[in-house]
Design an enzyme around this catalytic site. Structure first.
Site, PDB file in Angstrom:
ATOM      1  N   ARG A   1      18.126  -5.551  13.925  1.00 36.12           N
ATOM      2  CA  ARG A   1      18.083  -5.518  15.378  1.00 36.12           C
ATOM      3  C   ARG A   1      17.470  -6.816  15.887  1.00 36.12           C
ATOM      4  O   ARG A   1      16.368  -7.186  15.475  1.00 36.12           O
ATOM      5  CB  ARG A   1      17.264  -4.332  15.873  1.00 36.12           C
ATOM      6  CG  ARG A   1      17.283  -4.218  17.377  1.00 36.12           C
ATOM      7  CD  ARG A   1      16.509  -3.027  17.898  1.00 36.12           C
ATOM      8  NE  ARG A   1      16.610  -3.017  19.338  1.00 36.12           N
ATOM      9  CZ  ARG A   1      17.629  -2.512  20.033  1.00 36.12           C
ATOM     10  NH1 ARG A   1      18.608  -1.912  19.392  1.00 36.12           N
ATOM     11  NH2 ARG A   1      17.665  -2.582  21.347  1.00 36.12           N
TER      12      ARG A   1
ATOM     13  N   GLU B   1      -0.733  -2.074   5.121  1.00 40.16           N
ATOM     14  CA  GLU B   1       0.175  -2.077   6.268  1.00 40.16           C
ATOM     15  C   GLU B   1       0.088  -0.762   7.025  1.00 40.16           C
ATOM     16  O   GLU B   1       0.247  -0.711   8.238  1.00 40.16           O
ATOM     17  CB  GLU B   1       1.622  -2.328   5.804  1.00 40.16           C
ATOM     18  CG  GLU B   1       2.620  -2.515   6.937  1.00 40.16           C
ATOM     19  CD  GLU B   1       3.023  -1.238   7.631  1.00 40.16           C
ATOM     20  OE1 GLU B   1       3.087  -1.234   8.875  1.00 40.16           O
ATOM     21  OE2 GLU B   1       3.253  -0.218   6.952  1.00 40.16           O
ATOM     22  N   GLU B   2      -0.154   0.320   6.284  1.00 40.46           N
ATOM     23  CA  GLU B   2      -0.053   1.675   6.853  1.00 40.46           C
ATOM     24  C   GLU B   2      -1.260   2.086   7.681  1.00 40.46           C
ATOM     25  O   GLU B   2      -1.397   3.248   8.032  1.00 40.46           O
ATOM     26  CB  GLU B   2       0.130   2.697   5.733  1.00 40.46           C
ATOM     27  CG  GLU B   2       1.427   2.559   4.947  1.00 40.46           C
ATOM     28  CD  GLU B   2       2.636   3.085   5.709  1.00 40.46           C
ATOM     29  OE1 GLU B   2       2.476   3.459   6.883  1.00 40.46           O
ATOM     30  OE2 GLU B   2       3.719   3.098   5.117  1.00 40.46           O
TER      31      GLU B   2
ATOM     32  N   HIS C   1       7.729   8.516   4.547  1.00 41.91           N
ATOM     33  CA  HIS C   1       6.458   9.215   4.783  1.00 41.91           C
ATOM     34  C   HIS C   1       6.510  10.687   4.394  1.00 41.91           C
ATOM     35  O   HIS C   1       5.489  11.367   4.433  1.00 41.91           O
ATOM     36  CB  HIS C   1       5.948   9.074   6.233  1.00 41.91           C
ATOM     37  CG  HIS C   1       5.433   7.701   6.544  1.00 41.91           C
ATOM     38  ND1 HIS C   1       4.459   7.455   7.484  1.00 41.91           N
ATOM     39  CD2 HIS C   1       5.743   6.497   6.007  1.00 41.91           C
ATOM     40  CE1 HIS C   1       4.205   6.141   7.527  1.00 41.91           C
ATOM     41  NE2 HIS C   1       4.980   5.553   6.640  1.00 41.91           N
TER      42      HIS C   1
ATOM     43  N   ASP D   1       0.799  -1.227   0.000  1.00 40.01           N
ATOM     44  CA  ASP D   1       0.000   0.000   0.000  1.00 40.01           C
ATOM     45  C   ASP D   1       0.831   1.276   0.000  1.00 40.01           C
ATOM     46  O   ASP D   1       1.964   1.318   0.458  1.00 40.01           O
ATOM     47  CB  ASP D   1      -0.955   0.013   1.207  1.00 40.01           C
ATOM     48  CG  ASP D   1      -0.239  -0.193   2.540  1.00 40.01           C
ATOM     49  OD1 ASP D   1       0.756  -0.947   2.574  1.00 40.01           O
ATOM     50  OD2 ASP D   1      -0.660   0.401   3.545  1.00 40.01           O
TER      51      ASP D   1
HETATM   52 ZN   LIG Z   1       5.215   3.553   6.441  1.00 42.16          ZN
HETATM   53 ZN   LIG Z   2       6.376   0.996   5.404  1.00 40.81          ZN
END
Ligand SMILES: [Zn+2]
Ligand SMILES: [Zn+2]
Length: 441
Positions: free
Chosen positions: A220, A175-176, A410, A109
């Site tokens: 990580r 996902e967002e 973003h 997305d």
């Molecule tokens: Zn994002």
């Molecule tokens: Zn992302």
């Protein structure tokens, strides 16, 4: 392509024509073949990425992207399931050698962001979001994720005879975050069986990052990015005249005590040496006149955590604290934790350690860095809760921009260095082959 010698020569020859010569030649190792195939698909991968970038789609609306993906995978011989959690695609390819099942995930997305990058393939797309017409942009780089996993899919298909196990590819919508009132994303894909038939024993994912210089890989072990929960507390009092508070119950005073009380959970009740957490009340609504004590007050806020046990503890204490404070003032508090949560993303420590030599081999030891925790979230966390997961970052900060000037993910000015895609592809395919063959050295 020694399978050509068997039956159905016509069909198999067609496959050979479509896929080219992907099998090993004499003296060639699987790793050599991966390098060769990755290099040869790079230009097409970048072309896919640009096409998807120019045609971004918001969460749960990834119809064109999903069709592009599904068609590609079907052509490669994958068993393809479409419309999983609205627009998701799940595809399976069984290798020519026995071995375990792994899942690889790419999110599809874009974001409601109006692109401000001067590129020939910049997005001009607009769409409705939250009742408003907005620009749509792949400002988080999910266009790169889709293109990388499509390219990886093709390499797995070409090297299928050498693949020791099964790959399950998960192209995930939304996902967002979700359009208001809709369900979707990783949680819904799992609910709709993305991890069944066959069930993977490990899951891998990557994210392109403007924090990392192009050519680098960040990782990580353990808590990687935050879980995000939101809550609403309705404090019920009893309306009365502002000059006669004793005749009612003041929900504003109670709610004020609750705001302060909640801040003592982190500072007094949680072991600060284990994991950080943040609790913020961002909305406080009550009343409409100076001389009326209202019936109700409303608080809304967010909780960020990196540890599931701590998350459960804090959520429980928020409820107990709010309810007890409200009772002490003669009122009542109703605490609701919303269903739009994302749990913290925890990279399996053993799996991370196991795959590190692969990442170092792919990028070079001096290009692989341990990262700090991220305060952002990614719902890959739900996949990684089901089975051991490893999610790493691919640096895409353009080499020609000073580190302090790089536009972050973003941002409407987010611009990724496309040479990072090849690093991502090589990392993902090598991680897969190394894991499946049990050889990560
Ligand atoms: Zn994002
Ligand atoms: Zn992302």
């Amino acid at each position: 392509m020694f399978r050509v010698a068997r039956a159905s020569q016509v069909v198999l020859l067609a496959v050979v024509a479509c896929l080219g010569t992907g099998s090993l030649s004499r003296g060639d190792t699987v790793r050599d073949a991966i390098e060769r195939e990755a290099k040869s698909i790079e230009a097409r991968m970048i072309a896919w990425r640009r096409d998807i970038h120019q045609n971004p789609e918001l969460g749960n609306r990834e119809v064109r992207t999903a069709a592009l993906v599904a068609e590609h995978l079907k052509r490669l011989g994958y068993e393809v399931r479409e419309k999983v959690a609205h627009t998701g695609v799940v595809a399976v390819l069984k290798g020519g050698k026995p071995g375990p099942v792994i899942a690889l995930r790419a999110d599809m997305d874009a974001l409601p962001v109006t692109e401000q990058v001067d590129l020939p393939f910049a997005s001009k797309v607009k769409a409705m979001w939250g009742g408003q017409m907005v620009g749509v942009m792949h400002a988080c780089g999910h266009d790169a994720h889709v293109a990388i996993l499509m390219a990886a899919a093709e390499i797995f298909a070409k090297l299928r005879d050498e693949l020791p196990g099964t790959v399950k590819l998960i192209f995930q919508p939304a996902e967002e975050g979700l359009p208001a009132g809709e369900e979707g994303g990783a949680r819904m894909m799992l609910k709709e069986g993305a991890f069944q038939n066959p069930r993977p024993e490990a899951v891998f994912g990557l994210h392109v990052s403007a924090v990392g210089r192009v050519g680098t890989i960040g990782y990580r072990a353990g808590a990687r990015s935050a879980g995000a929960d939101t809550f609403k507390i309705t404090v019920k009092g009893k309306q009365t005249h502002g000059a006669r508070p004793w005749a009612g119950v003041d929900p504003i005073v109670i709610a004020s005590q609750i705001v302060l009380g909640l801040q003592t959970i982190q500072s007094r009740q949680v072991d600060v040496t284990s994991d950080p957490s943040v609790l913020t009340v961002g909305i406080f609504k009550a009343g409409n006149r100076t001389n009326i004590i209202p019936d109700e007050a409303e608080l809304e806020g967010t909780l960020r955590t990196y540890n599931l046990q701590m998350r459960d503890f804090i959520k429980r204490r928020v409820k107990e604290t709010a309810e007890a404070i409200a009772r002490s003032g003669g009122g009542e508090a109703v605490v609701v934790w919303n269903d739009d949560y994302v749990i913290p993303l925890i990279n399996n420590v053993a799996l991370t350690q196991r795959m590190l030599p692969t990442l170092r081999r792919v990028a070079g030891s001096d290009k692989v860095f341990e990262m700090p925790r991220a305060a952002t979230y990614d719902d890959f966390s739900f996949f990684a809760q089901e089975v051991p997961g490893f999610y790493f970052n691919i640096g895409v900060a353009p080499a020609d921009v000073a580190p302090t000037m790089v536009a972050p993910n973003h941002s409407p000015r987010f611009r990724l260095d496309e040479t990072g895609l090849l690093t991502g592809l090589r990392a993902l395919v090598n991680v897969s082959f190394d894991y499946l063959s049990g050889n990560a050295k």
